[in-house]
Design an enzyme around this catalytic site. Sequence first.
Site, short mmCIF file in Angstrom:
data_model
loop_
_atom_site.label_atom_id
_atom_site.label_comp_id
_atom_site.label_asym_id
_atom_site.label_seq_id
_atom_site.Cartn_x
_atom_site.Cartn_y
_atom_site.Cartn_z
N TYR A 21 32.08 -11.49 47.34
CA TYR A 21 33.45 -10.64 47.44
C TYR A 21 32.85 -9.37 46.73
O TYR A 21 32.93 -8.37 47.35
CB TYR A 21 34.49 -11.26 46.68
CG TYR A 21 35.81 -10.61 46.62
CD1 TYR A 21 36.69 -10.10 47.80
CD2 TYR A 21 36.18 -9.60 45.61
CE1 TYR A 21 37.67 -9.39 47.84
CE2 TYR A 21 37.10 -8.76 45.43
CZ TYR A 21 37.83 -8.75 46.68
OH TYR A 21 39.00 -7.90 46.65
N SER A 81 37.70 -2.64 45.47
CA SER A 81 38.14 -3.39 44.51
C SER A 81 37.46 -3.19 43.12
O SER A 81 36.29 -2.41 43.26
CB SER A 81 38.21 -4.96 44.74
OG SER A 81 38.36 -5.69 43.63
#
Length: 268
Positions: free
Chosen positions: A168, A155
């Site tokens: 995350y 990501s």
Amino acid sequence: MAKAEENLRDKCRWSLGGMTALVTGGSKGLGEAVVEELAMLGARVHTCARNETQLQECVREWQAKGFEVTTSVCDVSSRDQREKLMENVASIFQGKLNILVNNAGTGITKPTTEYTAQDYSFLMATNLDSAFHLSQLAHPLLKASGSGSIVLMSSTAGVVHINVGSIYGATKGAMNQLAKNLACEWARDNIRVNSVCPWFIATPLYLNDEELKKEVERKTPMGRVGNANEVSSLVAFLCFPAASYITGQTICVDGGFTVNCFSFKPVL
């Protein structure tokens, strides 16, 4: 004859025909797009997800499209289930695997001070542990194929700060570094490893959040959110023989977001 052989080689550079692939989390979103992209280009694909009902719905659609896809139920946060998954894949593909796409992942967005130990363990197990362990388990199968490619679905949160949670972001940053390390260590086994870092991609959840939509569009030079097939096409490219000299790279699919210095799009 020589010209015909050369043309065949050129064609094979842009085909996944005869290759085998494992894509985790393939029943929806980016994972589903990757499964379809690889299968459309000729690969035999195995995918897994936690939801058996969703998997079966996908299987019916894939069969209607003529794709060669097998499935199994697996929660990649479980070490035992990861091991069973790879045993299944080894059996289906006769001990050889060309492509591993570690796509399955999850997120929990909270202020850092509010995360629990359970939140931390769950995010690490699902995002980072699964990518590491499945790559480890797949190594002998990838090596046996003679030419392996691993793609870690990371990501932009692993490259720059995005307000989606510190844990995350940490898991995705670690995945990017894992790709670099494995690329160097496993190059001698003819296994390439790269990570792909999407920015916001169009999903029903995103499309229904008008404030988020406006913010993403302001911060993205291209002025729009990405589509799943704009990510899956890069994954497929990295698996082509044509990409045989690309390894250890972290590639953002983000409409220019990570090079925009967090500037808001000016009103002209």
